[in-house]
Write a protein that holds these residues in place. Sequence first.
Motif, PDB file in Angstrom:
ATOM      1  N   VAL A  61       0.796  -1.159  -0.211  1.00 30.99           N
ATOM      2  CA  VAL A  61       0.036  -0.020  -0.031  1.00 30.99           C
ATOM      3  C   VAL A  61       0.807   1.148   0.022  1.00 30.99           C
ATOM      4  O   VAL A  61       0.549   2.262  -0.680  1.00 30.99           O
ATOM      5  CB  VAL A  61      -1.028   0.008   1.079  1.00 30.99           C
ATOM      6  CG1 VAL A  61      -1.606   1.303   1.388  1.00 30.99           C
ATOM      7  CG2 VAL A  61      -1.937  -1.065   1.030  1.00 30.99           C
ATOM      8  N   THR A  62       1.997   1.301   0.870  1.00 30.71           N
ATOM      9  CA  THR A  62       2.684   2.440   1.112  1.00 30.71           C
ATOM     10  C   THR A  62       3.578   2.495  -0.443  1.00 30.71           C
ATOM     11  O   THR A  62       3.705   3.602  -0.826  1.00 30.71           O
ATOM     12  CB  THR A  62       3.530   2.139   2.070  1.00 30.71           C
ATOM     13  OG1 THR A  62       3.072   2.025   3.409  1.00 30.71           O
ATOM     14  CG2 THR A  62       4.779   3.315   2.279  1.00 30.71           C
ATOM     15  N   ASN A  63       4.029   1.750  -0.876  1.00 29.26           N
ATOM     16  CA  ASN A  63       4.792   1.763  -2.184  1.00 29.26           C
ATOM     17  C   ASN A  63       3.938   2.185  -3.303  1.00 29.26           C
ATOM     18  O   ASN A  63       4.323   2.953  -4.113  1.00 29.26           O
ATOM     19  CB  ASN A  63       5.286   0.379  -2.461  1.00 29.26           C
ATOM     20  CG  ASN A  63       6.232  -0.045  -1.767  1.00 29.26           C
ATOM     21  OD1 ASN A  63       7.096   0.600  -0.925  1.00 29.26           O
ATOM     22  ND2 ASN A  63       6.565  -1.482  -1.471  1.00 29.26           N
ATOM     23  N   PHE A  64       2.699   1.483  -3.119  1.00 33.18           N
ATOM     24  CA  PHE A  64       1.600   2.178  -4.138  1.00 33.18           C
ATOM     25  C   PHE A  64       1.501   3.387  -4.054  1.00 33.18           C
ATOM     26  O   PHE A  64       1.159   4.198  -4.976  1.00 33.18           O
ATOM     27  CB  PHE A  64       0.201   1.264  -3.993  1.00 33.18           C
ATOM     28  CG  PHE A  64      -0.943   1.841  -5.056  1.00 33.18           C
ATOM     29  CD1 PHE A  64      -0.488   1.595  -6.309  1.00 33.18           C
ATOM     30  CD2 PHE A  64      -2.006   2.656  -4.596  1.00 33.18           C
ATOM     31  CE1 PHE A  64      -1.734   1.849  -7.300  1.00 33.18           C
ATOM     32  CE2 PHE A  64      -2.788   3.272  -5.626  1.00 33.18           C
ATOM     33  CZ  PHE A  64      -2.719   2.789  -6.907  1.00 33.18           C
ATOM     34  N   VAL A  65       1.221   3.999  -3.025  1.00 34.74           N
ATOM     35  CA  VAL A  65       1.301   5.452  -2.750  1.00 34.74           C
ATOM     36  C   VAL A  65       2.285   6.332  -3.040  1.00 34.74           C
ATOM     37  O   VAL A  65       2.021   7.460  -3.824  1.00 34.74           O
ATOM     38  CB  VAL A  65       0.716   5.738  -1.138  1.00 34.74           C
ATOM     39  CG1 VAL A  65       0.695   7.161  -0.943  1.00 34.74           C
ATOM     40  CG2 VAL A  65      -0.380   5.316  -0.618  1.00 34.74           C
ATOM     41  N   ARG A  66       3.362   5.900  -2.978  1.00 32.92           N
ATOM     42  CA  ARG A  66       4.523   6.589  -3.394  1.00 32.92           C
ATOM     43  C   ARG A  66       4.726   6.557  -4.846  1.00 32.92           C
ATOM     44  O   ARG A  66       5.090   7.762  -5.374  1.00 32.92           O
ATOM     45  CB  ARG A  66       5.733   6.166  -2.627  1.00 32.92           C
ATOM     46  CG  ARG A  66       5.828   6.389  -1.177  1.00 32.92           C
ATOM     47  CD  ARG A  66       7.365   6.254  -0.690  1.00 32.92           C
ATOM     48  NE  ARG A  66       7.656   6.714   0.834  1.00 32.92           N
ATOM     49  CZ  ARG A  66       7.511   6.210   1.728  1.00 32.92           C
ATOM     50  NH1 ARG A  66       7.074   4.627   1.634  1.00 32.92           N
ATOM     51  NH2 ARG A  66       7.279   6.512   2.935  1.00 32.92           N
ATOM     52  N   THR A  67       4.449   5.521  -5.277  1.00 30.55           N
ATOM     53  CA  THR A  67       4.327   5.449  -6.779  1.00 30.55           C
ATOM     54  C   THR A  67       3.512   6.321  -7.589  1.00 30.55           C
ATOM     55  O   THR A  67       3.685   6.985  -8.506  1.00 30.55           O
ATOM     56  CB  THR A  67       3.905   4.022  -7.463  1.00 30.55           C
ATOM     57  OG1 THR A  67       4.959   2.939  -6.863  1.00 30.55           O
ATOM     58  CG2 THR A  67       4.041   3.597  -8.915  1.00 30.55           C
ATOM     59  N   CYS A  68       2.025   6.436  -7.104  1.00 32.25           N
ATOM     60  CA  CYS A  68       1.146   7.470  -7.448  1.00 32.25           C
ATOM     61  C   CYS A  68       1.654   9.030  -7.202  1.00 32.25           C
ATOM     62  O   CYS A  68       1.411   9.664  -8.134  1.00 32.25           O
ATOM     63  CB  CYS A  68      -0.136   7.197  -6.664  1.00 32.25           C
ATOM     64  SG  CYS A  68      -1.002   5.681  -6.893  1.00 32.25           S
ATOM     65  N   ILE A  69       2.406   9.083  -6.266  1.00 33.03           N
ATOM     66  CA  ILE A  69       2.719  10.429  -6.110  1.00 33.03           C
ATOM     67  C   ILE A  69       4.062  10.743  -7.086  1.00 33.03           C
ATOM     68  O   ILE A  69       3.913  11.803  -7.801  1.00 33.03           O
ATOM     69  CB  ILE A  69       3.581  10.693  -4.453  1.00 33.03           C
ATOM     70  CG1 ILE A  69       2.231  10.530  -3.370  1.00 33.03           C
ATOM     71  CG2 ILE A  69       4.405  11.977  -4.423  1.00 33.03           C
ATOM     72  CD1 ILE A  69       3.031  10.602  -2.211  1.00 33.03           C
ATOM     73  N   GLU A  70       4.890   9.951  -7.332  1.00 35.04           N
ATOM     74  CA  GLU A  70       5.917   9.793  -8.437  1.00 35.04           C
ATOM     75  C   GLU A  70       5.264  10.171  -9.595  1.00 35.04           C
ATOM     76  O   GLU A  70       5.475  11.113 -10.580  1.00 35.04           O
ATOM     77  CB  GLU A  70       6.899   8.845  -8.468  1.00 35.04           C
ATOM     78  CG  GLU A  70       7.530   8.737  -7.328  1.00 35.04           C
ATOM     79  CD  GLU A  70       8.764   9.826  -7.056  1.00 35.04           C
ATOM     80  OE1 GLU A  70       9.198  10.293  -8.037  1.00 35.04           O
ATOM     81  OE2 GLU A  70       8.742   9.973  -5.933  1.00 35.04           O
ATOM     82  N   ILE A  71       4.264   9.441 -10.084  1.00 35.99           N
ATOM     83  CA  ILE A  71       3.336   9.759 -11.434  1.00 35.99           C
ATOM     84  C   ILE A  71       2.720  11.063 -11.467  1.00 35.99           C
ATOM     85  O   ILE A  71       3.261  11.639 -12.488  1.00 35.99           O
ATOM     86  CB  ILE A  71       2.308   8.456 -11.591  1.00 35.99           C
ATOM     87  CG1 ILE A  71       3.291   7.218 -11.723  1.00 35.99           C
ATOM     88  CG2 ILE A  71       1.411   8.853 -12.807  1.00 35.99           C
ATOM     89  CD1 ILE A  71       2.348   6.023 -11.677  1.00 35.99           C
ATOM     90  N   LEU A  72       2.190  11.361 -10.459  1.00 37.71           N
ATOM     91  CA  LEU A  72       1.382  12.750 -10.468  1.00 37.71           C
ATOM     92  C   LEU A  72       2.327  13.824 -10.495  1.00 37.71           C
ATOM     93  O   LEU A  72       2.119  14.945 -11.054  1.00 37.71           O
ATOM     94  CB  LEU A  72       0.642  12.961  -9.140  1.00 37.71           C
ATOM     95  CG  LEU A  72      -0.636  12.253  -9.028  1.00 37.71           C
ATOM     96  CD1 LEU A  72      -1.304  12.323  -7.473  1.00 37.71           C
ATOM     97  CD2 LEU A  72      -1.708  12.737 -10.165  1.00 37.71           C
ATOM     98  N   SER A  73       3.682  13.794  -9.957  1.00 34.41           N
ATOM     99  CA  SER A  73       4.645  14.771  -9.944  1.00 34.41           C
ATOM    100  C   SER A  73       5.295  14.941 -11.243  1.00 34.41           C
ATOM    101  O   SER A  73       5.853  16.131 -11.787  1.00 34.41           O
ATOM    102  CB  SER A  73       5.575  14.613  -8.880  1.00 34.41           C
ATOM    103  OG  SER A  73       6.338  13.229  -9.153  1.00 34.41           O
ATOM    104  N   SER A  74       5.124  13.952 -12.122  1.00 38.52           N
ATOM    105  CA  SER A  74       5.586  13.883 -13.589  1.00 38.52           C
ATOM    106  C   SER A  74       4.790  14.426 -14.447  1.00 38.52           C
ATOM    107  O   SER A  74       5.191  14.602 -15.944  1.00 38.52           O
ATOM    108  CB  SER A  74       6.295  12.551 -13.787  1.00 38.52           C
ATOM    109  OG  SER A  74       5.534  11.710 -13.903  1.00 38.52           O
ATOM    110  N   LEU A  75       3.598  14.668 -14.324  1.00 39.22           N
ATOM    111  CA  LEU A  75       2.484  15.029 -15.228  1.00 39.22           C
ATOM    112  C   LEU A  75       2.711  16.307 -15.781  1.00 39.22           C
ATOM    113  O   LEU A  75       2.967  17.300 -15.025  1.00 39.22           O
ATOM    114  CB  LEU A  75       1.113  14.975 -14.596  1.00 39.22           C
ATOM    115  CG  LEU A  75       0.504  13.279 -14.489  1.00 39.22           C
ATOM    116  CD1 LEU A  75      -0.824  13.548 -13.882  1.00 39.22           C
ATOM    117  CD2 LEU A  75       0.543  12.804 -15.591  1.00 39.22           C
ATOM    118  N   PRO A  76       2.585  16.733 -17.112  1.00 35.60           N
ATOM    119  CA  PRO A  76       2.497  18.142 -17.511  1.00 35.60           C
ATOM    120  C   PRO A  76       1.521  18.816 -16.996  1.00 35.60           C
ATOM    121  O   PRO A  76       0.290  18.293 -16.868  1.00 35.60           O
ATOM    122  CB  PRO A  76       2.423  17.828 -19.108  1.00 35.60           C
ATOM    123  CG  PRO A  76       2.965  16.343 -19.229  1.00 35.60           C
ATOM    124  CD  PRO A  76       2.449  15.595 -18.048  1.00 35.60           C
TER     125      PRO A  76
END
Length: 294
Positions: free
Chosen positions: A96-111
């Motif tokens: 769950v924690t890894n999934f949350v951090r992955t989502c954060i990384e994806i969102l931070s890279s969105l144009p």
Amino acid sequence: MHAKKLDKLATVVLYTIAGIIVTILTSLILYILVRGLPHVSWSFLTGKSSSYQAGGGIGIQLYNSFFLLVITLFISVPLSMGAGIYLAEYAKKGRVTNFVRTCIEILSSLPSVVVGLFGYLIFVVQFEYGFSIISGALALTVFNLPQMTRNVEDSLKHVHHTQREAGLALGLSRWETVLHVVIPEALPGIVTGIVLASGRIFGEAAALIYTAGQSAPALDWSNWNVLSVTSPISIFRQAETLAVHIWKVNSEGTIPDGTLVSAGSAAVLLIFILIFNFGARKLGSYLHKKLTAA
């Protein structure tokens, strides 16, 4: 001997690269300021913009930028603080924690333009907020929340574990230790991140074109009805910001002195962004000395 020569060569290369970067950045800043500052005056900063006549100002756009910044921070700071504290202090390692951090990384890279289109579809159309300050603020929250959350988490993680142990040894609960020991220690880094994010919010354009709108209706400064579209404190009115105004002036080309207005607006925008960045360093350093007695 050979190793020393390689070390000197690597040092020269790194200094050269750093010098090139600094030169490009300095040249860009000076070009914008030299080109725009001669057109900046008090009447320009406080006057109303014009779509067809020369001599317009950026008063409403400048106010909209600051007002939108305040609303965005009012929404995003509590969310980022809560998420950062959870990830740094309470979250256990797992899927769950890894999934949350992955989502954060994806969102931070969105144009930002993708976030703007998302905000248009969700907040403007689906939630029926229309082109408004609240739509723009929510879109900017989505855009900046990952970065702000990561900043809070990193600031809290940099607090040495002995600080937590000392709080617990004094009989404080885990939450009291976080609140009264860890957060004050991490506050300089957190505040620095918030101020830097403020500069990013203040200069954002792409996400706001699709959410906050591209018009700046005249404001009635005696009207304090938050539901009125002419009220300066209403979050349900369209609000063309300074960055959007620059894009609009250059894209439409209907103002006779559009080049001068664009240059002056860019200089003002750059000055405020520089203030945010340098202010973040000064404020962070001041808070660190104040709270740690360093």
